[in-house]
Design a protein around this motif. Structure first.
Motif, PDB file in Angstrom:
ATOM      1  N   MET A  13       0.868  -1.183   0.000  1.00 37.09           N
ATOM      2  CA  MET A  13       0.000   0.000   0.000  1.00 37.09           C
ATOM      3  C   MET A  13       0.905   1.233   0.000  1.00 37.09           C
ATOM      4  O   MET A  13       1.845   1.299   0.782  1.00 37.09           O
ATOM      5  CB  MET A  13      -0.863  -0.020   1.266  1.00 37.09           C
ATOM      6  N   THR A  14       0.635   2.177  -0.898  1.00 30.08           N
ATOM      7  CA  THR A  14       1.410   3.423  -0.949  1.00 30.08           C
ATOM      8  C   THR A  14       0.540   4.591  -0.518  1.00 30.08           C
ATOM      9  O   THR A  14      -0.686   4.451  -0.379  1.00 30.08           O
ATOM     10  CB  THR A  14       1.926   3.687  -2.372  1.00 30.08           C
ATOM     11  N   ASN A  15       1.165   5.752  -0.356  1.00 29.69           N
ATOM     12  CA  ASN A  15       0.383   6.957  -0.069  1.00 29.69           C
ATOM     13  C   ASN A  15      -0.568   7.269  -1.219  1.00 29.69           C
ATOM     14  O   ASN A  15      -1.638   7.822  -1.006  1.00 29.69           O
ATOM     15  CB  ASN A  15       1.309   8.147   0.190  1.00 29.69           C
ATOM     16  N   GLY A  16      -0.171   6.924  -2.439  1.00 25.65           N
ATOM     17  CA  GLY A  16      -1.059   7.120  -3.587  1.00 25.65           C
ATOM     18  C   GLY A  16      -2.304   6.257  -3.486  1.00 25.65           C
ATOM     19  O   GLY A  16      -3.420   6.738  -3.710  1.00 25.65           O
ATOM     20  N   HIS A  17      -2.119   4.981  -3.134  1.00 28.53           N
ATOM     21  CA  HIS A  17      -3.274   4.097  -2.929  1.00 28.53           C
ATOM     22  C   HIS A  17      -4.186   4.650  -1.834  1.00 28.53           C
ATOM     23  O   HIS A  17      -5.412   4.655  -1.970  1.00 28.53           O
ATOM     24  CB  HIS A  17      -2.826   2.697  -2.488  1.00 28.53           C
ATOM     25  N   LEU A  18      -3.555   5.080  -0.746  1.00 25.34           N
ATOM     26  CA  LEU A  18      -4.337   5.583   0.393  1.00 25.34           C
ATOM     27  C   LEU A  18      -5.121   6.833  -0.005  1.00 25.34           C
ATOM     28  O   LEU A  18      -6.296   6.970   0.355  1.00 25.34           O
ATOM     29  CB  LEU A  18      -3.408   5.864   1.575  1.00 25.34           C
ATOM     30  N   ASP A  19      -4.496   7.725  -0.757  1.00 20.08           N
ATOM     31  CA  ASP A  19      -5.177   8.930  -1.224  1.00 20.08           C
ATOM     32  C   ASP A  19      -6.408   8.572  -2.053  1.00 20.08           C
ATOM     33  O   ASP A  19      -7.488   9.138  -1.862  1.00 20.08           O
ATOM     34  CB  ASP A  19      -4.211   9.789  -2.041  1.00 20.08           C
ATOM     35  N   ILE A  20      -6.263   7.623  -2.967  1.00 16.98           N
ATOM     36  CA  ILE A  20      -7.393   7.217  -3.814  1.00 16.98           C
ATOM     37  C   ILE A  20      -8.480   6.555  -2.962  1.00 16.98           C
ATOM     38  O   ILE A  20      -9.676   6.792  -3.172  1.00 16.98           O
ATOM     39  CB  ILE A  20      -6.935   6.299  -4.967  1.00 16.98           C
ATOM     40  N   LEU A  21      -8.090   5.757  -1.980  1.00 18.42           N
ATOM     41  CA  LEU A  21      -9.078   5.129  -1.086  1.00 18.42           C
ATOM     42  C   LEU A  21      -9.868   6.189  -0.322  1.00 18.42           C
ATOM     43  O   LEU A  21     -11.100   6.101  -0.222  1.00 18.42           O
ATOM     44  CB  LEU A  21      -8.382   4.166  -0.125  1.00 18.42           C
ATOM     45  N   VAL A  22      -9.189   7.192   0.191  1.00 20.95           N
ATOM     46  CA  VAL A  22      -9.876   8.271   0.907  1.00 20.95           C
ATOM     47  C   VAL A  22     -10.831   9.003  -0.040  1.00 20.95           C
ATOM     48  O   VAL A  22     -11.984   9.288   0.321  1.00 20.95           O
ATOM     49  CB  VAL A  22      -8.853   9.237   1.551  1.00 20.95           C
ATOM     50  N   GLN A  23     -10.375   9.288  -1.263  1.00 28.06           N
ATOM     51  CA  GLN A  23     -11.262   9.936  -2.241  1.00 28.06           C
ATOM     52  C   GLN A  23     -12.468   9.043  -2.561  1.00 28.06           C
ATOM     53  O   GLN A  23     -13.591   9.535  -2.705  1.00 28.06           O
ATOM     54  CB  GLN A  23     -10.507  10.238  -3.535  1.00 28.06           C
ATOM     55  N   ALA A  24     -12.232   7.741  -2.676  1.00 26.98           N
ATOM     56  CA  ALA A  24     -13.324   6.804  -2.978  1.00 26.98           C
ATOM     57  C   ALA A  24     -14.381   6.831  -1.879  1.00 26.98           C
ATOM     58  O   ALA A  24     -15.578   6.702  -2.165  1.00 26.98           O
ATOM     59  CB  ALA A  24     -12.770   5.393  -3.166  1.00 26.98           C
ATOM     60  N   GLN A  56      -4.670  -0.933   8.452  1.00 26.19           N
ATOM     61  CA  GLN A  56      -3.848  -0.100   9.336  1.00 26.19           C
ATOM     62  C   GLN A  56      -3.605   1.273   8.736  1.00 26.19           C
ATOM     63  O   GLN A  56      -3.669   2.294   9.441  1.00 26.19           O
ATOM     64  CB  GLN A  56      -2.512  -0.788   9.624  1.00 26.19           C
ATOM     65  N   SER A  57      -3.348   1.324   7.440  1.00 24.78           N
ATOM     66  CA  SER A  57      -3.081   2.597   6.765  1.00 24.78           C
ATOM     67  C   SER A  57      -4.308   3.502   6.791  1.00 24.78           C
ATOM     68  O   SER A  57      -4.195   4.700   7.085  1.00 24.78           O
ATOM     69  CB  SER A  57      -2.640   2.344   5.313  1.00 24.78           C
ATOM     70  N   LEU A  58      -5.471   2.942   6.516  1.00 22.63           N
ATOM     71  CA  LEU A  58      -6.695   3.740   6.582  1.00 22.63           C
ATOM     72  C   LEU A  58      -6.947   4.186   8.016  1.00 22.63           C
ATOM     73  O   LEU A  58      -7.359   5.322   8.251  1.00 22.63           O
ATOM     74  CB  LEU A  58      -7.896   2.960   6.030  1.00 22.63           C
ATOM     75  N   GLY A  59      -6.675   3.303   8.959  1.00 23.94           N
ATOM     76  CA  GLY A  59      -6.860   3.633  10.366  1.00 23.94           C
ATOM     77  C   GLY A  59      -6.006   4.803  10.824  1.00 23.94           C
ATOM     78  O   GLY A  59      -6.375   5.529  11.745  1.00 23.94           O
ATOM     79  N   GLU A  60      -4.874   5.015  10.162  1.00 23.42           N
ATOM     80  CA  GLU A  60      -3.998   6.143  10.496  1.00 23.42           C
ATOM     81  C   GLU A  60      -4.620   7.481  10.104  1.00 23.42           C
ATOM     82  O   GLU A  60      -4.347   8.496  10.737  1.00 23.42           O
ATOM     83  CB  GLU A  60      -2.638   6.002   9.787  1.00 23.42           C
ATOM     84  N   SER A 147       9.845   6.489   3.570  1.00 24.19           N
ATOM     85  CA  SER A 147       8.905   7.155   4.489  1.00 24.19           C
ATOM     86  C   SER A 147       7.985   8.153   3.797  1.00 24.19           C
ATOM     87  O   SER A 147       6.840   8.314   4.215  1.00 24.19           O
ATOM     88  CB  SER A 147       9.668   7.888   5.597  1.00 24.19           C
ATOM     89  N   ALA A 148       8.475   8.826   2.775  1.00 24.33           N
ATOM     90  CA  ALA A 148       7.662   9.835   2.088  1.00 24.33           C
ATOM     91  C   ALA A 148       6.645   9.226   1.133  1.00 24.33           C
ATOM     92  O   ALA A 148       5.772   9.932   0.640  1.00 24.33           O
ATOM     93  CB  ALA A 148       8.575  10.795   1.312  1.00 24.33           C
ATOM     94  N   PHE A 149       6.741   7.921   0.893  1.00 22.74           N
ATOM     95  CA  PHE A 149       5.917   7.286  -0.131  1.00 22.74           C
ATOM     96  C   PHE A 149       4.865   6.320   0.396  1.00 22.74           C
ATOM     97  O   PHE A 149       3.995   5.896  -0.357  1.00 22.74           O
ATOM     98  CB  PHE A 149       6.811   6.525  -1.118  1.00 22.74           C
ATOM     99  N   VAL A 150       4.966   5.938   1.663  1.00 20.73           N
ATOM    100  CA  VAL A 150       4.064   4.929   2.217  1.00 20.73           C
ATOM    101  C   VAL A 150       3.574   5.348   3.599  1.00 20.73           C
ATOM    102  O   VAL A 150       4.250   6.100   4.306  1.00 20.73           O
ATOM    103  CB  VAL A 150       4.753   3.538   2.317  1.00 20.73           C
ATOM    104  N   PRO A 151       2.423   4.839   4.006  1.00 23.14           N
ATOM    105  CA  PRO A 151       1.963   5.075   5.379  1.00 23.14           C
ATOM    106  C   PRO A 151       2.930   4.443   6.387  1.00 23.14           C
ATOM    107  O   PRO A 151       3.690   3.526   6.068  1.00 23.14           O
ATOM    108  CB  PRO A 151       0.596   4.368   5.421  1.00 23.14           C
ATOM    109  N   LYS A 152       2.892   4.926   7.616  1.00 27.88           N
ATOM    110  CA  LYS A 152       3.799   4.463   8.665  1.00 27.88           C
ATOM    111  C   LYS A 152       3.735   2.949   8.853  1.00 27.88           C
ATOM    112  O   LYS A 152       4.763   2.283   8.980  1.00 27.88           O
ATOM    113  CB  LYS A 152       3.482   5.172   9.979  1.00 27.88           C
TER     114      LYS A 152
END
Length: 164
Positions: A13-24, A56-60, A147-152
């Motif tokens: 999972m990347t920050n890009g994936h997470l961004d799209i999930l949040v937008q979805a 976990q990433s969404l939970g962050e 670190s700049a590309f993925v959730p913690k």
């Protein structure tokens, strides 16, 4: 209630994936993150690990929306998997024009296979545009800082997986 189907490998999972999930989650009341599993491919993370990292990433960033997201695996045609899970929409993230050209072709084919299933394109934020899971795996495996590309949670999992 609108259900969106967001497919990908999510390895990791990347920050890009997470961004799209949040937008979805702004477009649909429920999102199914669908992790593609292919017997001929050897992912870095197992399905179970990827599913946990998505949660976990969404939970962050949106812990109150965790109940609106399911994580499933699929190995069949995307449109069949989306229909099997009751989806109304297919979510696809776009980083650039190359992605758009490819995704337009796929959306056209998916529409021919399942006319009632709508594809929705969501644009990546500028900071996420160069990020790919492949590059993240390569950088991490060579000891680079991702670190700049993925959730913690993903950063920590990569360090553990790679023994760093």
């Amino acid at each position: 209630m609108t259900t969106a189907f967001y497919p990908g490998s999510f390895d990791p999972m990347t920050n890009g994936h997470l961004d799209i999930l949040v937008q979805a989650l702004n477009v649909a009341s429920r999102v199914i993150v669908a992790i593609g599993v292919h017997p001929g491919k050897a992912p870095m993370f197992s399905f179970e690990e990827r599913a946990a990292l998505v949660r976990q990433s969404l939970g962050e960033v949106l812990p109150d929306r965790l109940g609106d997201v399911d994580v499933v695996s699929f190995g069949n045609l995307l449109v069949h998997a989306a229909r099997d899970h009751g989806a109304d929409l297919i979510i696809r993230g776009l980083r650039n024009g190359t992605d758009l050209d490819y995704e337009m072709q796929m959306a056209g084919m998916n529409h021919r296979l399942a006319p009632g299933l709508q594809t929705v394109f969501l644009p990546a934020v500028t900071a996420s545009q160069p990020i790919t899971a492949t590059l993240v795996r390569q950088i991490a495996s060579m000891g680079g800082d991702v670190s700049a590309f993925v959730p913690k949670a993903v950063r920590d999992a990569l360090k553990k997986k790679l023994g760093r």
